[in-house]
Write a protein that holds these residues in place. Structure first.
Motif, PDB file in Angstrom:
ATOM      1  N   UNK A 195     -12.055  -4.509  13.946  1.00 55.17           N
ATOM      2  CA  UNK A 195     -11.663  -5.812  14.467  1.00 55.17           C
ATOM      3  C   UNK A 195     -12.671  -6.904  14.212  1.00 55.17           C
ATOM      4  N   UNK A 196     -13.641  -6.640  13.320  1.00 60.85           N
ATOM      5  CA  UNK A 196     -14.668  -7.638  13.024  1.00 60.85           C
ATOM      6  C   UNK A 196     -14.306  -8.501  11.821  1.00 60.85           C
ATOM      7  N   UNK A 197     -13.281  -8.146  11.095  1.00 64.11           N
ATOM      8  CA  UNK A 197     -12.781  -8.922   9.962  1.00 64.11           C
ATOM      9  C   UNK A 197     -11.285  -9.126  10.139  1.00 64.11           C
ATOM     10  N   UNK A 198     -10.782 -10.331   9.876  1.00 66.60           N
ATOM     11  CA  UNK A 198      -9.360 -10.623  10.072  1.00 66.60           C
ATOM     12  C   UNK A 198      -8.532 -10.418   8.811  1.00 66.60           C
ATOM     13  N   UNK A 199      -9.139 -10.617   7.627  1.00 69.22           N
ATOM     14  CA  UNK A 199      -8.377 -10.462   6.388  1.00 69.22           C
ATOM     15  C   UNK A 199      -8.324  -8.998   5.967  1.00 69.22           C
ATOM     16  N   UNK A 200      -7.121  -8.557   5.576  1.00 70.57           N
ATOM     17  CA  UNK A 200      -6.902  -7.151   5.234  1.00 70.57           C
ATOM     18  C   UNK A 200      -7.498  -6.831   3.866  1.00 70.57           C
ATOM     19  N   UNK A 201      -8.342  -5.798   3.753  1.00 71.83           N
ATOM     20  CA  UNK A 201      -8.886  -5.375   2.449  1.00 71.83           C
ATOM     21  C   UNK A 201      -7.840  -4.579   1.676  1.00 71.83           C
ATOM     22  N   UNK A 202      -6.836  -5.275   1.168  1.00 70.70           N
ATOM     23  CA  UNK A 202      -5.692  -4.616   0.572  1.00 70.70           C
ATOM     24  C   UNK A 202      -6.060  -3.778  -0.642  1.00 70.70           C
ATOM     25  N   UNK A 203      -7.028  -4.267  -1.454  1.00 72.09           N
ATOM     26  CA  UNK A 203      -7.399  -3.519  -2.660  1.00 72.09           C
ATOM     27  C   UNK A 203      -8.000  -2.165  -2.306  1.00 72.09           C
ATOM     28  N   UNK A 204      -8.849  -2.130  -1.298  1.00 73.66           N
ATOM     29  CA  UNK A 204      -9.474  -0.867  -0.895  1.00 73.66           C
ATOM     30  C   UNK A 204      -8.430   0.108  -0.356  1.00 73.66           C
ATOM     31  N   UNK A 205      -7.509  -0.391   0.472  1.00 79.80           N
ATOM     32  CA  UNK A 205      -6.453   0.464   1.016  1.00 79.80           C
ATOM     33  C   UNK A 205      -5.563   0.993  -0.104  1.00 79.80           C
ATOM     34  N   UNK A 206      -5.282   0.150  -1.083  1.00 86.52           N
ATOM     35  CA  UNK A 206      -4.434   0.566  -2.200  1.00 86.52           C
ATOM     36  C   UNK A 206      -5.089   1.678  -3.014  1.00 86.52           C
ATOM     37  N   UNK A 207      -6.403   1.559  -3.238  1.00 91.38           N
ATOM     38  CA  UNK A 207      -7.119   2.598  -3.987  1.00 91.38           C
ATOM     39  C   UNK A 207      -7.039   3.931  -3.256  1.00 91.38           C
ATOM     40  N   UNK A 208      -7.286   3.931  -1.951  1.00 90.80           N
ATOM     41  CA  UNK A 208      -7.231   5.168  -1.176  1.00 90.80           C
ATOM     42  C   UNK A 208      -5.811   5.748  -1.157  1.00 90.80           C
ATOM     43  N   UNK A 209      -4.826   4.875  -1.106  1.00 90.59           N
ATOM     44  CA  UNK A 209      -3.435   5.324  -1.129  1.00 90.59           C
ATOM     45  C   UNK A 209      -3.110   5.998  -2.462  1.00 90.59           C
ATOM     46  N   UNK A 210      -3.588   5.422  -3.559  1.00 91.35           N
ATOM     47  CA  UNK A 210      -3.367   6.003  -4.888  1.00 91.35           C
ATOM     48  C   UNK A 210      -4.037   7.367  -4.995  1.00 91.35           C
ATOM     49  N   UNK A 211      -5.231   7.492  -4.432  1.00 88.68           N
ATOM     50  CA  UNK A 211      -5.956   8.770  -4.483  1.00 88.68           C
ATOM     51  C   UNK A 211      -5.133   9.871  -3.814  1.00 88.68           C
ATOM     52  N   UNK A 212      -4.544   9.570  -2.642  1.00 92.61           N
ATOM     53  CA  UNK A 212      -3.782  10.578  -1.913  1.00 92.61           C
ATOM     54  C   UNK A 212      -2.415  10.849  -2.549  1.00 92.61           C
ATOM     55  N   UNK A 213      -1.984   9.992  -3.435  1.00 92.31           N
ATOM     56  CA  UNK A 213      -0.703  10.190  -4.113  1.00 92.31           C
ATOM     57  C   UNK A 213      -0.859  10.924  -5.448  1.00 92.31           C
ATOM     58  N   UNK A 214      -2.095  11.107  -5.905  1.00 91.41           N
ATOM     59  CA  UNK A 214      -2.313  11.662  -7.236  1.00 91.41           C
ATOM     60  C   UNK A 214      -1.825  13.113  -7.333  1.00 91.41           C
ATOM     61  N   UNK A 215      -2.233  13.958  -6.409  1.00 89.13           N
ATOM     62  CA  UNK A 215      -1.810  15.366  -6.471  1.00 89.13           C
ATOM     63  C   UNK A 215      -0.306  15.532  -6.280  1.00 89.13           C
ATOM     64  N   UNK A 216       0.318  14.893  -5.279  1.00 91.61           N
ATOM     65  CA  UNK A 216       1.776  15.010  -5.172  1.00 91.61           C
ATOM     66  C   UNK A 216       2.509  14.517  -6.418  1.00 91.61           C
ATOM     67  N   UNK A 217       1.971  13.500  -7.087  1.00 90.39           N
ATOM     68  CA  UNK A 217       2.620  12.992  -8.296  1.00 90.39           C
ATOM     69  C   UNK A 217       2.650  14.031  -9.400  1.00 90.39           C
ATOM     70  N   UNK A 218       1.667  14.926  -9.414  1.00 92.41           N
ATOM     71  CA  UNK A 218       1.627  15.983 -10.428  1.00 92.41           C
ATOM     72  C   UNK A 218       2.478  17.186 -10.057  1.00 92.41           C
ATOM     73  N   UNK A 219       2.760  17.349  -8.772  1.00 93.51           N
ATOM     74  CA  UNK A 219       3.468  18.542  -8.309  1.00 93.51           C
ATOM     75  C   UNK A 219       4.933  18.298  -7.973  1.00 93.51           C
ATOM     76  N   UNK A 220       5.300  17.048  -7.751  1.00 95.08           N
ATOM     77  CA  UNK A 220       6.661  16.720  -7.348  1.00 95.08           C
ATOM     78  C   UNK A 220       7.236  15.655  -8.278  1.00 95.08           C
ATOM     79  N   UNK A 221       8.543  15.442  -8.143  1.00 94.24           N
ATOM     80  CA  UNK A 221       9.203  14.343  -8.843  1.00 94.24           C
ATOM     81  C   UNK A 221       9.053  13.089  -8.005  1.00 94.24           C
TER      82      UNK A 221
END
Length: 658
Positions: free
Chosen positions: A27-53
């Motif tokens: 709660x110390x910053x008001x603007x959302x760090x969207x780029x950082x969240x997007x990178x972490x989201x991509x990391x967690x999607x990498x393995x499922x993308x290889x194993x699923x459609x």
């Protein structure tokens, strides 16, 4: 095969800042760090993308559930959705089960036979069926079965001529040959469906033609067009799960994905705890007490489980219908239809309405291919009957018996010019009854994917009957396809073709509120439907935004499956609502939905706006043309400037869309 050289350039897109993310979560910053969240989201999607459609943001696998046939060449795939979101608990992984409709991986011939329910494929396709097939297969990827090497093509349309008559130039000498003869000579393929049209790939200037029987639909293609009633029913039957079953399926997702041993997650220092979050601070809001007319047996009703029965109650402000009639387009005999309408009128009068027991004109039965002529005649005859009797007014209610669930409804709504009466309950609303309040609801509906010749339709509704907040006036506007921002919300809109201009929708509705109530609103509340996320249950902690005002509200009781809460996000608040008053107001409003005696899943103002926009699309969708668009829209340019039919003055102030 010759070698090909590719030059690859790597460009820095953005720099992630984990410290910024930590400050944001604290709660110390008001603007959302969207780029950082997007990178972490991509990391967690990498393995499922290889194993699923992967289809969109969802993952599908045959190991996670079976495919279900839903009819007309489509099947339902079960899978799951995941996304990484910042919450008051920190970064949270949102996982849910999903279902999607996909094309069956079958030959195009089999798909067309299922789509059209053909019993005799030896006949040529009619023009209407050919157009239906063209709309269904446009954009579809197919693989060719007559070649040894695997070859995929994207379908851009189908031909008007059958394959056995479709000619093309074979060589530079100008020799011409039919497609059927070419496949026989080139590939030794004797076509069985030479009387059917060919699929077309490529552009109109350089087309490639393929017989349907040598094309197979590529697996894993999502069906994004409108589903029919049978398909929707089958998908709901296949995907609906009770809460416990849905919870068990969600719990197995982390085990399937094995986040604990995910090398990508480990490299970025991400640890996923494989347990569902338990919310300890959810609250169950009380249902509002509903007030009916004092002359009824039940004056006050307390809803239970999101519903109530008004069989012994009367409406506070029941509508008055002096002039009504019925048209029968079905094969139903007039005698049982007459019993139904007399019973309907009797029930309406017992509920506090005032309806003339005698129709203006006798029931008229006719064929379903005479819709336009019959409706015009009904309008003319009813106006003449009212005028000859020396009475005032117009036809107020037109009841129509349809023969089926196809396109008749849209055509009737587009033609009808009768006045519809709104029958609503009057309920005083806590919070908004303290001072004159107007409540807005807004939504935008978009054309189906690929329908670029049809505009997006924006709708805005506003309450007109303070303090009851149950009657809404609606306005609609056409705008550029797939534009989410409402173009005519505030601005002055001019029509150079007609030489007219009108104020933005907000200003027009504010003026209408003042005319209706005699004073200006002191408070404005605006609900905008963007995305849909347990019966009067509100959650405003732990899983909500780290610093902003949002909450999840389950205001309805699901009829089947698992109820999905709606996510409300307060963007701007000058009324000083707190974490109690805003959810309570929203929950109470959900009990004012005019269509039924049940609480709604989404706050009614936005529901009404959605219905108004959806209804208006019927007004501009004419007969299907060979281009796959409305008859009056032939290009994207025309659709962008095309204005909507004007809403008749006698329905502007009533909820014609409900």
């Amino acid at each position: 095969m010759r070698e090909r050289v590719f030059k690859v350039f790597i460009k820095l897109a953005s720099i992630t800042d984990p410290d910024h993310l930590e400050q944001f979560l604290a709660g110390e910053q008001s603007d959302t760090p969207q780029e950082t969240i997007q990178v972490l989201d991509i990391v967690l999607r990498e393995s499922p993308s290889n194993n699923y459609t992967a289809i969109g943001r969802s993952f599908f696998s045959m190991k996670m559930g079976q495919r279900t046939d839903v009819g007309d060449g489509l099947e339902c795939w079960r899978g799951y959705y995941q996304s990484l979101r910042p919450t008051q608990m920190g970064m949270s992984l949102n996982i849910d089960v999903v279902a999607a409709s996909l094309y069956e991986a079958i030959s195009v011939i089999d798909y067309v036979q299922k789509l059209l329910n053909l019993r005799d494929p030896s006949r040529r396709l009619s023009d209407s069926n050919r157009i239906k097939v063209k709309k269904a297969v446009k954009g579809l990827h197919v693989e060719l079965t007559h070649r040894k090497e695997e070859k995929r093509n994207k379908i851009t349309g189908i031909t008007t001529q059958p394959i056995e008559q479709l000619m093309f130039t074979v060589d530079e000498g100008g020799r011409r040959m039919s497609v059927a003869q070419y496949f026989h000579d080139k590939y030794d393929v004797k076509l069985r469906y030479g009387h059917w049209p060919a699929l077309q790939a490529g552009s109109d200037s350089k087309p490639a033609y393929f017989p349907m029987e040598v094309c197979k639909i590529v697996e894993g293609q999502r069906y994004s067009k409108r589903l029919n009633v049978k398909q929707v029913t089958n998908i709901l039957r296949a995907s609906c799960q009770r809460p416990k079953q849905r919870e068990d399926n969600i719990k197995t997702m982390p085990l399937h994905n094995d986040y604990k041993n995910d090398v990508f997650a480990k490299e970025f220092g991400i640890e996923v705890i494989p347990q569902l979050v338990v919310i300890q601070t959810a609250r169950v809001l009380p249902a509002p007490m509903l007030k009916y007319r004092d002359t009824g047996r039940d004056v006050r009703l307390q809803p239970r489980m999101g519903q109530w029965n008004m069989i012994n109650a009367k409406m506070v402000n029941g509508g008055t219908i002096n002039h009504w009639m019925c048209i029968n387009f079905s094969f139903l005999n007039e005698e049982p239809a007459g019993y139904f309408f007399h019973g309907l009128v009797s029930m309406c009068n017992s509920k506090g309405m005032s309806i003339n027991p005698t129709p203006l004109l006798p029931m008229h039965s006719t064929r379903s291919d005479q819709i336009e002529r019959t409706l015009i005649e009904a309008h003319t005859q009813s106006a003449s009957k009212i005028a000859s009797s020396g009475q005032q007014g117009n036809l107020q209610l037109l009841i129509i018996i349809l023969p089926d669930l196809t396109g008749s409804y849209g055509k009737i709504k587009r033609i009808c010019e009768t006045e519809l009466k709104q029958w609503a309950l009057s309920r005083r609303m806590p919070i908004v009854s303290e001072k004159p309040t107007i409540i807005f609801g807004a939504d935008v509906t978009h054309p189906s994917p690929g329908e670029d010749s049809s505009p997006s339709i924006a709708a805005v509704v506003a309450s007109m009957d303070w303090p009851e907040i149950s009657k809404y006036r609606g306005l609609v506007s056409a705008q550029h396809p797939h534009q989410e921002l409402i173009q005519d919300l505030y601005s002055l809109v001019e029509d150079p073709q007609k030489g007219t201009s009108h104020a933005g929708m907000i200003r027009e509705l504010l003026i209408s509120f003042r005319k209706s109530n005699g004073f200006k609103p002191h408070r404005i509340i605006f609900y905008r439907l963007v995305l849909l996320w347990k019966r009067g249950t509100v959650v405003d902690s732990m899983i909500c935004h780290p610093s902003e005002f949002d909450f999840y509200l389950c205001s309805h009781a699901g009829i089947q499956g698992t109820s999905r809460p709606t996510h409300y996000h307060v963007l701007w608040d000058e009324n000083n609502f707190n974490s109690d008053t805003m959810p309570i107001l929203t929950n109470n409003l959900c009990y004012t939905y005019a269509r039924c005696t049940r609480s709604a899943s989404v706050v009614p103002p936005t529901y009404y706006a959605h219905l108004a926009a959806f209804r208006t699309r019927h007004y501009i969708e004419g007969e299907v043309s060979d281009s796959g668009t409305g008859a009056s829209a032939t290009s994207k340019q025309q659709a962008e400037v095309r204005s909507l039919p004007k809403i008749k003055d006698n329905v502007k102030d009533v909820m014609f869309y409900c």
